[in-house]
Design a protein around this motif. Structure first.
Motif, PDB file in Angstrom:
ATOM      1  N   MET A  74      -0.012  -3.878  -8.435  1.00 59.16           N
ATOM      2  CA  MET A  74      -0.259  -5.263  -7.358  1.00 59.16           C
ATOM      3  C   MET A  74       0.837  -4.679  -6.059  1.00 59.16           C
ATOM      4  SD  MET A  74      -1.329  -8.474  -7.640  1.00 59.16           S
ATOM      5  CE  MET A  74       0.139  -9.800  -7.156  1.00 59.16           C
ATOM      6  N   ARG A  75      -0.334  -5.522  -4.807  1.00 60.60           N
ATOM      7  CA  ARG A  75       0.434  -5.376  -3.662  1.00 60.60           C
ATOM      8  C   ARG A  75       1.502  -5.845  -3.871  1.00 60.60           C
ATOM      9  NH1 ARG A  75      -2.015  -4.133   2.159  1.00 60.60           N
ATOM     10  NH2 ARG A  75       0.444  -3.866   3.312  1.00 60.60           N
ATOM     11  N   PRO A  76       2.831  -5.843  -3.350  1.00 65.44           N
ATOM     12  CA  PRO A  76       4.063  -7.225  -2.676  1.00 65.44           C
ATOM     13  C   PRO A  76       3.543  -8.201  -1.450  1.00 65.44           C
ATOM     14  CG  PRO A  76       4.797  -4.977  -2.918  1.00 65.44           C
ATOM     15  CD  PRO A  76       3.127  -4.739  -3.377  1.00 65.44           C
TER      16      PRO A  76
ATOM     17  N   ASN B 177      11.515  -3.870  -1.899  1.00 61.06           N
ATOM     18  CA  ASN B 177      10.665  -4.921  -1.638  1.00 61.06           C
ATOM     19  C   ASN B 177       9.753  -4.688  -1.224  1.00 61.06           C
ATOM     20  OD1 ASN B 177      12.033  -7.341  -2.878  1.00 61.06           O
ATOM     21  ND2 ASN B 177      12.860  -7.097  -0.306  1.00 61.06           N
ATOM     22  N   TYR B 178       9.758  -3.154  -0.853  1.00 57.45           N
ATOM     23  CA  TYR B 178       8.498  -3.027  -0.035  1.00 57.45           C
ATOM     24  C   TYR B 178       7.008  -2.377  -0.971  1.00 57.45           C
ATOM     25  CZ  TYR B 178      10.776  -3.156   4.778  1.00 57.45           C
ATOM     26  OH  TYR B 178      10.670  -3.507   5.401  1.00 57.45           O
ATOM     27  N   TYR B 179       7.314  -2.240  -3.148  1.00 59.30           N
ATOM     28  CA  TYR B 179       6.735  -0.580  -3.067  1.00 59.30           C
ATOM     29  C   TYR B 179       6.332  -1.711  -4.401  1.00 59.30           C
ATOM     30  CZ  TYR B 179       8.354   2.644  -0.490  1.00 59.30           C
ATOM     31  OH  TYR B 179       8.694   3.579   0.158  1.00 59.30           O
ATOM     32  N   SER B 180       5.221  -1.675  -5.146  1.00 57.08           N
ATOM     33  CA  SER B 180       4.842  -2.376  -6.502  1.00 57.08           C
ATOM     34  C   SER B 180       5.807  -2.161  -8.150  1.00 57.08           C
ATOM     35  CB  SER B 180       3.024  -2.222  -6.801  1.00 57.08           C
ATOM     36  OG  SER B 180       3.032  -0.735  -6.849  1.00 57.08           O
TER      37      SER B 180
ATOM     38  N   PRO C 159       4.718   1.511   2.032  1.00 60.55           N
ATOM     39  CA  PRO C 159       3.373   0.374   1.911  1.00 60.55           C
ATOM     40  C   PRO C 159       3.299  -0.880   2.686  1.00 60.55           C
ATOM     41  CG  PRO C 159       4.121   0.878  -0.145  1.00 60.55           C
ATOM     42  CD  PRO C 159       5.513   1.057   0.749  1.00 60.55           C
ATOM     43  N   ILE C 160       4.499  -1.299   3.588  1.00 60.75           N
ATOM     44  CA  ILE C 160       4.338  -2.269   4.239  1.00 60.75           C
ATOM     45  C   ILE C 160       3.341  -2.764   5.560  1.00 60.75           C
ATOM     46  CG2 ILE C 160       5.580  -1.102   6.347  1.00 60.75           C
ATOM     47  CD1 ILE C 160       7.695  -4.129   6.662  1.00 60.75           C
TER      48      ILE C 160
ATOM     49  N   SER D 221      -4.303   2.300   2.718  1.00 61.45           N
ATOM     50  CA  SER D 221      -3.775   3.363   3.027  1.00 61.45           C
ATOM     51  C   SER D 221      -2.047   3.435   2.341  1.00 61.45           C
ATOM     52  CB  SER D 221      -3.461   3.281   3.955  1.00 61.45           C
ATOM     53  OG  SER D 221      -2.843   2.270   4.755  1.00 61.45           O
ATOM     54  N   TRP D 222      -1.871   1.361   2.149  1.00 63.55           N
ATOM     55  CA  TRP D 222      -0.973   0.891   1.302  1.00 63.55           C
ATOM     56  C   TRP D 222      -0.558   1.881  -0.198  1.00 63.55           C
ATOM     57  CZ3 TRP D 222       0.438  -1.743  -3.358  1.00 63.55           C
ATOM     58  CH2 TRP D 222      -0.054  -2.244  -3.839  1.00 63.55           C
ATOM     59  N   ALA D 223      -1.732   2.101  -0.947  1.00 63.35           N
ATOM     60  CA  ALA D 223      -1.724   2.357  -2.086  1.00 63.35           C
ATOM     61  C   ALA D 223      -0.928   3.591  -2.177  1.00 63.35           C
ATOM     62  CB  ALA D 223      -2.943   1.970  -2.924  1.00 63.35           C
TER      63      ALA D 223
ATOM     64  N   ARG E 111       0.486   5.375   0.112  1.00 66.29           N
ATOM     65  CA  ARG E 111       2.266   5.178   0.619  1.00 66.29           C
ATOM     66  C   ARG E 111       3.263   4.721  -0.404  1.00 66.29           C
ATOM     67  NH1 ARG E 111      -0.351   3.647   5.603  1.00 66.29           N
ATOM     68  NH2 ARG E 111       0.482   6.323   6.611  1.00 66.29           N
ATOM     69  N   ASN E 112       2.107   3.515  -1.418  1.00 67.79           N
ATOM     70  CA  ASN E 112       3.207   3.226  -2.846  1.00 67.79           C
ATOM     71  C   ASN E 112       3.588   4.087  -3.639  1.00 67.79           C
ATOM     72  OD1 ASN E 112       3.988   0.927  -3.865  1.00 67.79           O
ATOM     73  ND2 ASN E 112       2.617   0.940  -4.996  1.00 67.79           N
TER      74      ASN E 112
END
Lengths: 289, 262
Positions: free
Chosen positions: B1-3, A113-116, B96-97, A82-84, A86-87
Motif C-alpha cells: 500500500m502506498r502511503p 512515513n514515506y515507505y510502505s 518514494p515521496i 517509480s514510487w514502488a 524506490r520503495n
C-alpha cells in the motif's frame, strides 16, 4: 523469483561533453551482474566512473547506451510505478547537507512515513549508533555521525537493494569497523548491497566480489582474495646474505625457506616472505605502480 | 500500500514549519520586515492619498498583497535552488515521496508564514497607524479568498520559477529584483493611478497588481474605487487573472520542477 538478479548492466556508456575538454567517456562500456544478497564493490580511483555508473543505476542520470535492470526494472523508464521501485531501494548518496535544523529523531521518524514497510525508526537510530545523538540537531553532528545518519535514512525503508556511495569517507577507524559490522548484518538479513569505494581495505573487508573500474571500464571482477591472481601469485622471499639483500620469487615459498634455513643452519637473517597485497595488485591494475 | 500523498504532504508541512521556526534570522526577516517597512513608510508619509484615506491605509493593502508574493514566490524561488544545492531534493528523489507531497509541504509552510505576516501587519497597522479594518462580512469574505487564492498562486509560481536560478547562491540575485520591480510597478509603494501608463500596463500582466487592487478593495472605502485606473475594483478580473496564473504555474511547475541540477 529468488534467482532473479538484483542488478544487470550490459554495454553501459555515458559520455559528457564540456567546452574545456571536449567529449569524455565517463563510462565506456560496462557489464555487471549482481546477485541477490551479495555485497558487490566498485573499486576505482577518483574520476574512474564509479559515481556516474551508480547514479545511472539509481535513476539520477541518463545513459547514452546499454541495458540496465535494477530489481527487474529499467531506472530510466519507471513511469507511474517509480514510487514502488524506490520503495524497495535505499540510497546513501555522496555529500548531502540537508535538514540542518531538525534532530536525528525527527528526521529518521519523518522519512519512515514515506515507505510502505519501514523499519522501526528507533532501532535504526540505535543500529547506526546515533542513540545518544537522537535529540541533537543535525548541524551539531560530526562528519562521521552525519554519514551514519545518511545510512539510517538509506535503510529506513527496509530496502532490498542498498546503494552506498563512498559511505565511510571521513570516518575514524572505530566508526568504520562499526559501520562494516552494520553492513554485514544487513547482508545477513538478505539485503543486496552495491558499494563504491576507493578504500581497498573496505572492499576487502566487506565485498563478496569486487569490480575494479578504471577510466570508465571494468578491468576485472573477482573475489577480493583472488583479484589480479593474488591468490596464485608468486611469493617474494628476501633475506640478508654477506651484507647484501637477496631476493627470489617462488611458487613454493615454504620449501625455499626450509632450504635457506638448512643452508644457514637455523635462523635466516632478516627473512621475509610476502605475497602481493591487494594494494600492489590494485595499483598495478590502475597503472600506478 | 502506498502511503497517502496528502498525508505525507501535511507531515512535510509540519516538519518544514518546525525547521523554519528554528532559523531565527529568516523568521525575523520574513515576518518582521513588512512590519518594519510599514513603520518606516507610515512614519514618513503622514498625509492622505485621497479624502479619508491615509497613506498607511493604502500602504497596508499593498503590503498584505506583497506579503503573499514575498513569503510564497520569493521565498520558494530562492529556497528551492538552495535545497537543490544542499542535496535535500536529491535525497527526497531517492525515496518514494511524490513531488505533490513536497509541493503540499511547501504550500503549508508558506501559508503559515503568510497568515502570521498578514496578522502582524494588520495588528501593527491598527495599533500604531490608525488602520481601519473592514466592517462588512462581505469584505472579510473577499479578503479570505484573496489570501487563499493569492497564496496558492504565489506558491505555485515560486516552485515553477525555482527551475530558473542555476544554483542557490545566485537565486536571490535573480529573484529579488523581479519582486521589487513588480512591487513598484504594481502600486505597493506609490498610488497606482499616479504611475506612468506603460508601467501600469506592464504590471497588469502579473498577479501582484491584481492582488494589490483586491486588497485595496478590502481595506479602502468603496469611494476610492472610482480612483482606480479601471474606474472600479474589477473583482471578477482579479479572480480570473489569479486563476489563470495558478493554472499556468501548476502546468509549468509539474513540467519543469527539477529534483537535482543534472
Amino acid at each position: 523469483m529468488a534467482n532473479e538478479l538484483a542488478i544487470l548492466v550490459q554495454g553501459l556508456r555515458k559520455t559528457y561533453s564540456s567546452k574545456a575538454s571536449g567529449k569524455k567517456a565517463a563510462v565506456a562500456g560496462i557489464d555487471l551482474e549482481v546477485a541477490r544478497g551479495e555485497i558487490f564493490a566498485l573499486l576505482g580511483p577518483n574520476g574512474a566512473g564509479k559515481t556516474t555508473t551508480v547514479e545511472i543505476l539509481e535513476g539520477y542520470r541518463s545513459r547514452d547506451e546499454g541495458t540496465v535492470k535494477v530489481l527487474g526494472q529499467d531506472p530510466a523508464k519507471l513511469g507511474k510505478n517509480s514510487w514502488a521501485w524506490r520503495n524497495r531501494i535505499g540510497f546513501v548518496l555522496q555529500s548531502t547537507n540537508d535538514s540542518q535544523d531538525l534532530s536525528v529523531h525527527e528526521t529518521v521518524h519523518h522519512f519512515a512515513n514515506y515507505y510502505s514497510n519501514p523499519r522501526d525508526p528507533d532501532s535504526v537510530i540505535e543500529e547506526v549508533g546515533l542513540s545518544e545523538k537522537s535529540n541533537s540537531r543535525i548541524q551539531t553532528l560530526s562528519g562521521g555521525q552525519r554519514r551514519r545518519l545518511d545510512v539510517a535514512l538509506g535503510i529506513i525503508g527496509n530496502p532490498e537493494i542498498l546503494f552506498l556511495d563512498e559511505p565511510t569517507t571521513g570516518f575514524d577507524p572505530e566508526a568504520r569497523r562499526a559501520f562494516w559490522d552494520l553492513i554485514r548484518k544487513l547482508r545477513d538479513e538478505g539485503t543486496t548491497i552495491l558499494l563504491t569505494t576507493h578504500y581497498l581495505d573496505e572492499a576487502e573487508a566487506l565485498a563478496d566480489r569486487v569490480a575494479v573500474i578504471v577510466e570508465g571500464k571494468i578491468v576485472e571482477v573477482a573475489t577480493p582474495i583472488s583479484l589480479g591472481g593474488r591468490n596464485t601469485a608468486k611469493a617474494r622471499i628476501t633475506w640478508l646474505e654477506n651484507g647484501i639483500r637477496q631476493e627470489i620469487a617462488s611458487d613454493s615459498p615454504t620449501a625455499e625457506v626450509e632450504k635457506l634455513s638448512a643452508r644457514f643452519g637455523g635462523e635466516v637473517p632478516e627473512l621475509s616472505v610476502v605475497r602481493p597485497s591487494l594494494e600492489d595488485i590494485y595499483l598495478k591494475m590502475i597503472g600506478k605502480s | 500500500m502506498r502511503p497517502s500523498i496528502i498525508k505525507i504532504g501535511f507531515l512535510r508541512g509540519g516538519l518544514e514549519i518546525k525547521a523554519f521556526m528554528r532559523q531565527r534570522e529568516s523568521v525575523v526577516f520574513t515576518l518582521f520586515f513588512p512590519v518594519m517597512l510599514l513603520f518606516i513608510f507610515g512614519s514618513v508619509f503622514k498625509g492622505n492619498v485621497s479624502p479619508g484615506v491615509t497613506f498607511s491605509q493604502y500602504f497596508v493593502a499593498g503590503m498584505v498583497a506583497s506579503g503573499l508574493v514575498n513569503t510564497g514566490f520569493q521565498q520558494l524561488a530562492i529556497m528551492i535552488p538552495i535545497e537543490r544545492d544542499f542535496g535535500t531534493l536529491k535525497r527526497l528523489r531517492g525515496t518514494p515521496i511524490s513531488p505533490i507531497s513536497y509541493f503540499i509541504g511547501k504550500a503549508i509552510v508558506v501559508f503559515a508564514a503568510m497568515v502570521t505576516q498578514v496578522g502582524m501587519l494588520i495588528g501593527f497597522g491598527a495599533a500604531l497607524f490608525g488602520l481601519n479594518l473592514p466592517t462588512t462580512a462581505d469584505k472579510w469574505f473577499r479578503f479570505l479568498w484573496l489570501v487563499l487564492l493569492g497564496s496558492v498562486c504565489s506558491t505555485i509560481l515560486g516552485i515553477a520559477f525555482s527551475a530558473i536560478p542555476k544554483n542557490g547562491r545566485g537565486a536571490s540575485a535573480v529573484v529579488s529584483p523581479i519582486v521589487i520591480i513588480l512591487q513598484f510597478f504594481s502600486g505597493v509603494f506609490f498610488v497606482f493611478s499616479t504611475l506612468p501608463v506603460w508601467m501600469q500596463q506592464f504590471a497588469a500582466l502579473f498577479p501582484l497588481k491584481w492582488l494589490t487592487q483586491g486588497m485595496r478593495s478590502v481595506f479602502l472605502p468603496d469611494s476610492f474605487a472610482t480612483r482606480e485606473v479601471g474606474g472600479s475594483w474589477e473583482i471578477a478580473q482579479i479572480a480570473i487573472v489569479l486563476i489563470i496564473w495558478t493554472i499556468a504555474g501548476t502546468y509549468l511547475a509539474l513540467r519543469t520542477f527539477k529534483w537535482s541540477d543534472k
